[in-house]
Design an enzyme around this catalytic site. Structure first.
Site, PDB file in Angstrom:
ATOM      1  N   ALA A 264       0.840  -1.187   0.000  1.00 50.21           N
ATOM      2  CA  ALA A 264       0.000   0.000   0.000  1.00 50.21           C
ATOM      3  C   ALA A 264       0.876   1.239   0.000  1.00 50.21           C
ATOM      4  O   ALA A 264       2.088   1.141   0.144  1.00 50.21           O
ATOM      5  CB  ALA A 264      -0.895   0.005   1.226  1.00 50.21           C
ATOM      6  N   GLU A 300       0.031   2.692   6.960  1.00 50.53           N
ATOM      7  CA  GLU A 300      -0.131   3.799   6.006  1.00 50.53           C
ATOM      8  C   GLU A 300      -0.700   5.029   6.709  1.00 50.53           C
ATOM      9  O   GLU A 300      -0.299   6.159   6.424  1.00 50.53           O
ATOM     10  CB  GLU A 300      -1.015   3.389   4.825  1.00 50.53           C
ATOM     11  CG  GLU A 300      -0.555   2.140   4.069  1.00 50.53           C
ATOM     12  CD  GLU A 300       0.903   2.144   3.667  1.00 50.53           C
ATOM     13  OE1 GLU A 300       1.474   3.221   3.444  1.00 50.53           O
ATOM     14  OE2 GLU A 300       1.489   1.034   3.580  1.00 50.53           O
ATOM     15  N   HIS A 303       1.974   6.874   8.583  1.00 49.52           N
ATOM     16  CA  HIS A 303       2.850   7.639   7.699  1.00 49.52           C
ATOM     17  C   HIS A 303       2.411   9.102   7.595  1.00 49.52           C
ATOM     18  O   HIS A 303       3.206   9.956   7.215  1.00 49.52           O
ATOM     19  CB  HIS A 303       2.835   7.045   6.283  1.00 49.52           C
ATOM     20  CG  HIS A 303       3.922   6.051   5.998  1.00 49.52           C
ATOM     21  ND1 HIS A 303       5.245   6.266   6.331  1.00 49.52           N
ATOM     22  CD2 HIS A 303       3.891   4.848   5.376  1.00 49.52           C
ATOM     23  CE1 HIS A 303       5.974   5.224   5.914  1.00 49.52           C
ATOM     24  NE2 HIS A 303       5.174   4.350   5.340  1.00 49.52           N
ATOM     25  N   GLU A 322      10.326   4.604   6.906  1.00 47.63           N
ATOM     26  CA  GLU A 322       9.848   3.219   6.869  1.00 47.63           C
ATOM     27  C   GLU A 322      10.177   2.439   8.145  1.00 47.63           C
ATOM     28  O   GLU A 322       9.318   1.751   8.687  1.00 47.63           O
ATOM     29  CB  GLU A 322      10.367   2.497   5.627  1.00 47.63           C
ATOM     30  CG  GLU A 322       9.822   3.058   4.304  1.00 47.63           C
ATOM     31  CD  GLU A 322       8.295   3.083   4.217  1.00 47.63           C
ATOM     32  OE1 GLU A 322       7.622   2.463   5.060  1.00 47.63           O
ATOM     33  OE2 GLU A 322       7.770   3.742   3.295  1.00 47.63           O
TER      34      GLU A 322
HETATM   35  N1  PHE Z   1       5.783   3.564   1.018  1.00 47.33           N
HETATM   36  C1  PHE Z   1       5.033   2.339   0.933  1.00 47.33           C
HETATM   37  C2  PHE Z   1       4.914   1.819   2.360  1.00 47.33           C
HETATM   38  O1  PHE Z   1       5.736   1.179   2.892  1.00 47.33           O
HETATM   39  C3  PHE Z   1       5.656   1.280   0.130  1.00 47.33           C
HETATM   40  C4  PHE Z   1       5.699   1.523  -1.334  1.00 47.33           C
HETATM   41  C5  PHE Z   1       6.892   1.865  -1.932  1.00 47.33           C
HETATM   42  C6  PHE Z   1       4.579   1.379  -2.112  1.00 47.33           C
HETATM   43  C7  PHE Z   1       6.967   2.079  -3.295  1.00 47.33           C
HETATM   44  C8  PHE Z   1       4.647   1.571  -3.458  1.00 47.33           C
HETATM   45  C9  PHE Z   1       5.835   1.916  -4.052  1.00 47.33           C
HETATM   46  O2  PHE Z   1       4.043   2.125   3.045  1.00 47.33           O
HETATM   47 ZN    ZN Z   2       5.733   2.427   4.737  1.00 43.24          ZN
END
Ligand code: PHE
Ligand code: ZN
Length: 872
Positions: A264, A300, A303, A322
């Site tokens: 996601a 998500e 984030h 991350e």
């Molecule tokens: N940033 C996303 C996550 O870890 C991962 C992701 C990276 C999704 C690149 C799509 C493309 O939550």
């Molecule tokens: Zn992430």
């Protein structure tokens, strides 16, 4: 075709951008084959005169206008990756019109069409497939997005931020305008348009604001997102309570799409999900699926603060968002469920994926120092080890110290593109501690080995514990420095009594558990007032992502399995015991499984109902892939045989207990995905594994009955998984029944494919080949590829078949996929990561596959990077 070697990008070459874009207005006129994108940006030069170089790939450039004046082709230069304007004023606007073809985009980066839904994926570098821009995370702009489309095909038009306008247009078209007031890098931009169903809810934030919550799905799937909605609300509340973080826009949206490269994506206010980690119903989702959905929805959402409000200065800082966000979602799940069981699951995953990575040719630090393609660095090291590093920081500064540090981080860096260094400094500034040695966790790759040796002096009543750390060389890092390592431990006396831990020189009696800080290559810690020879319980809660070497007898392991107050170490002792007895069998040291261990499993069974999810974990011996990590030269056939023998011996010794427990745990009442009910199912299904250990017709009958009686997906899968071990008409019947029942649900058909791909049957490779020709298989959809070919490459016994047919199948698929979706192809190539750990014959076969990939004309730089690094 690549004509030159792809160029590595290095952290040490980082330079702040020459230009900033403070505002951007995007206008999309959507159409599958020719979408027109007009981008109007407000740009300012940051320093000395320099050409403006914008990133752009796979774009058809229509026009460029600077401060309203249309530029001629002599005013700029365009190549496959950039648009350059040599002379620009200090402040200006730039209007760029491009055309793209979402229907032809199989890379699933940029704007693409999946099952009639327009959707974007911009992290890491997908925005440059939408328009020319400064595609780097330290360029933060305020976005206004206008979307125009056919109203019948795309009644729903979404982007980041809050909706500010919309209306009808002639010719059956309509539009919507979204405005996101929070400056963000372009990798967080998102757009979704299509005919989607929605469920709505709301959340009242800690300051009393009402936030609309919406989850968009394909029509008909609405009931399958209720669990995700519930998870979202719990996550929002948890982030307020545990981190003081409140949501900031008026609306928060999630969209499920069927074709997606990862799990996601945290786009500001508009998270986009792979439907696999969003949709759930008792009939179609397992307990693991529910847990995973809860975790990813939380991840998500979290984030929003750790990623969106504070983003990364450059991609070398990826773990800043991350690692931290994984740690946050792990903590959330631990609070929602059983913390002990969650820890076991997280460590299991870490060891399987990250330790493997750390010990192989793709090893890299949590903060990589160079890359060719950033897509290849969305790794277990950046994510999972990154989370462990944060867990250690928390261990070092304590619960309150951690909250102070994160409060400062949010206050100091809100609205910024920050670095790992900024993060660590917040811990130093709030705790007053010097973390310079701790920083090595970000820059040194590899898994430390910690040897623990204890010496008890009955005369002095002292226990001297010597801890010795070492870190093997990894690619590009031949010599390592000692790390700063928190070692949580306890000492047990007879019958599991916890002994106080008083260090030499301390006046008061110490606590029953403490954290030692190992900073030298070797250190001795002496405990005083130890009245009896103690049993060492070290690395409790897995306080450091390291491998402990402790000399222990079978008896000592059994005692820890039974009495260690730390549940993680109880589990760990059991795993070590099981692994040791299997390794002894493989090397021919013993003729049968260790009776002490088999007896200890009986104890586990006797107390299984105290914590059923935990007991289920205790009853699962190390997987074949986990066993492989313990062997110098991996022998997949011997591992498979040893594991079967162990399971059969346990089953023979405790058959009646397993049967009684199995019967007593039969499902009652309506389905609930909560942790306690899931634990009950997990324990019952663990019993099923032993009750069917003989793999004979009686076993097949029990498995088939289990399958037929199942009222939820978890139990159905448990029955089917058992049958995959058997060549039996009962297995064929159950698989046919399952297929017919779920033929219309792709996510369930993925499970059906995955189970067959994971089968230990000798004809598995042919069956996978046949399934690749099945109408439900689609190489353009990453979920399908992962479910079938990905699952097969995780089938240690059959993927690593000595005849090389497994390797050939996977290698071939990767090469085909590379032309369609390079990102996913490169990730799949990780199946060959361990090639040097096998015998010469298998090594030669795997090397051949890697060489064939590396030599393939037109190979992507993604696959080129991993294949050549693996060949090393
Ligand atoms: N940033 C996303 C996550 O870890 C991962 C992701 C990276 C999704 C690149 C799509 C493309 O939550
Ligand atoms: Zn992430």
């Amino acid at each position: 075709m690549r004509t030159e070697e792809p160029r590595a990008i290095r952290l040490k070459d980082y330079r702040a951008p020459d230009y900033k874009v403070s505002k951007i207005s995007l206008d999309f006129v959507l159409s599958p084959e020719a979408t027109r994108v007009t981008a109007l940006m407000t740009v300012a030069r940051t320093g000395v005169l320099a050409p403006l170089v914008l990133d752009g790939e796979h774009l058809k450039l229509v026009s460029v206008a600077l401060d309203g004046r249309v530029l001629g082709t002599e005013d700029y230069a365009v190549d496959a990756e950039t648009l350059t304007i040599d002379k620009v004023p200090e402040h200006f606007t730039l209007e760029i019109v491009t055309e793209i073809a979402p229907a032809k985009n199989t890379s699933l980066e940029g704007l693409y069409l999946a099952k009639g839904i327009f959707c974007t994926q911009c992290e890491a570098e997908g925005f440059r497939r939408i328009t020319y821009f400064l595609d780097r995370p330290d360029v933060l702009a305020v976005y206004t997005t206008r979307i125009e489309a056919d109203k019948a095909l795309c009644p729903v038009l979404l982007s980041n931020g809050n909706p500010i306008a919309g209306g009808e247009l002639p010719g059956g078209r309509h539009f919507a305008v979204w405005h996101d007031p929070f400056p963000k890098p372009c990798y967080l931009f998102a757009l979704v348009a299509g005919d989607l169903g929605v469920i709505t809810d709301h959340f009242i934030t800690m300051s009393g604001r009402k936030v609309d919550l919406r989850i968009f799905v394909e029509h008909g799937n609405e009931p399958k997102v209720l669990y995700a909605m519930d998870s979202l609300k719990r996550a929002m509340k948890w982030d307020e309570e545990k981190y003081g973080r409140e949501y900031d826009l008026d609306i928060f949206m999630i969209v499920a799409v069927s074709a997606f490269n990862f799990g996601a994506m945290e786009n500001k206010g508009l998270n986009i999900f792979n439907d696999k980690v969003l949709l759930a119903s008792p009939e179609t989702a397992t307990d693991d699926d529910y847990a995973h959905i809860e975790a990813v929805v939380a991840h998500e959402y979290f984030h929003n603060w750790t990623g969106d409000r504070i983003t990364c200065r450059d991609w070398f800082q990826l773990s800043l968002k991350e690692g931290l966000t994984v740690f946050r979602d792990q903590s959330f799940s631990a609070d929602q469920r059983s913390a002990g069981v969650k820890r076991i699951e997280d460590v299991r995953l870490l060891r399987l994926r990250q330790f493997q990575e750390d010990g192989g040719p793709l090893a890299h630090p949590v903060q990589p120092q160079s890359y060719i393609t950033i897509d290849n660095f969305y790794t277990a090291t950046v994510y999972e080890k990154g989370a462990e590093v944060i867990r250690m920081l928390k261990t070092l500064v304590g619960e309150d110290g951690y909250r102070k540090a994160t409060d400062l981080y949010f206050e100091r860096h809100d609205g910024q593109a920050a670095t790992v260094e900024d993060w660590v400094r917040c811990f130093e500034d709030t705790s007053g501690r010097d973390l310079s040695q701790f920083r090595l966790w970000y820059v040194q790759a590899g898994t430390p080995v910690i040897e623990a040796r204890g010496a008890y002096d009955p005369g002095q009543k002292t226990y001297a514990l010597t801890l010795k750390q070492s870190l093997a060389p990894t690619p590009g890092q031949p010599v390592k420095k000692p790390m700063h390592i928190p070692v949580r431990l306890g000492l047990l006396g007879k019958a599991g009594r916890a002994l106080p831990l008083t260090l030499e020189g301390e006046n008061a009696q110490g606590p029953e558990e403490r954290v030692l800080e190992l900073t030298d290559a070797e250190q001795t810690f002496t405990f005083v007032g130890v009245d009896e020879a103690p049993l060492l319980s070290v690395g409790r809660g897995f306080s450091v992502p390291a491998t402990f070497k402790v000399t222990q007898s079978g008896w000592e392991r059994a005692a820890l399995m039974a009495h260690d107050p730390d549940s993680f170490n109880r589990w760990e002792a059991g795993q070590t015991a099981a692994r040791t007895t299997m390794l002894d069998a493989i090397s021919g040291k013993v003729s049968g499984p260790d009776p002490l261990y088999v007896e200890a499993v009986g104890e586990v069974l006797a107390r299984a109902k105290d914590d059923m999810a935990f007991a289920a974990n205790m009853l699962t011996p190390p997987l074949e892939s986990e066993m492989a990590m313990a062997m110098t030269v991996v022998d997949p056939d011997a591992i498979h045989a040893a594991r079967l023998t162990l399971i059969r011996a346990i089953a023979a010794a405790h058959g009646e207990k397993f049967a009684a427990l199995y019967d007593s745990l039969s499902a009652t009442g309506t389905f609930s995905p909560d942790a306690a009910s899931a634990g009950r199912r997990a324990l019952r299904n663990a019993c099923l594994r032993y009750l069917t250990a003989a793999d004979d017709d009686k076993a097949a009958a029990l498995a088939a009955a289990h399958y037929e009686a199942a009222t939820n997906m978890t139990d159905m899968i448990a029955g089917l998984a058992t049958l995959t071990r058997m060549v039996s008409p009962r297995a064929d019947a159950a698989f046919a029944h399952f297929y017919n029942r779920f033929a219309k649900d792709p996510l369930v058909i993925d499970k059906w494919m995955g189970l067959q791909a994971g089968s230990s049957r000798p004809d598995t490779v042919e069956r996978v080949r046949t399934l690749m020709g099945h109408a439900a298989f689609d190489i353009k959809n990453p979920n399908r590829v992962r479910a079938l070919v990905g699952a097969f490459s995780g089938n240690q016994l059959r993927f690593h078949a000595a005849d090389g047919r497994g390797y050939a199948l996977v290698g071939e698929t990767i090469r085909t996929l590379d032309k369609i979706n390079a990102m996913v192809a490169a990730r799949m190539a990780g199946a060959f990561e361990t090639w040097r750990r096998f015998d010469d014959g298998r090594q030669a076969l795997m090397r051949h596959e890697l060489e064939t990939m590396a030599k393939t004309p037109g190979i992507s730089s993604n696959l080129f990077e991993v294949a050549t690094k693996m060949l090393g």
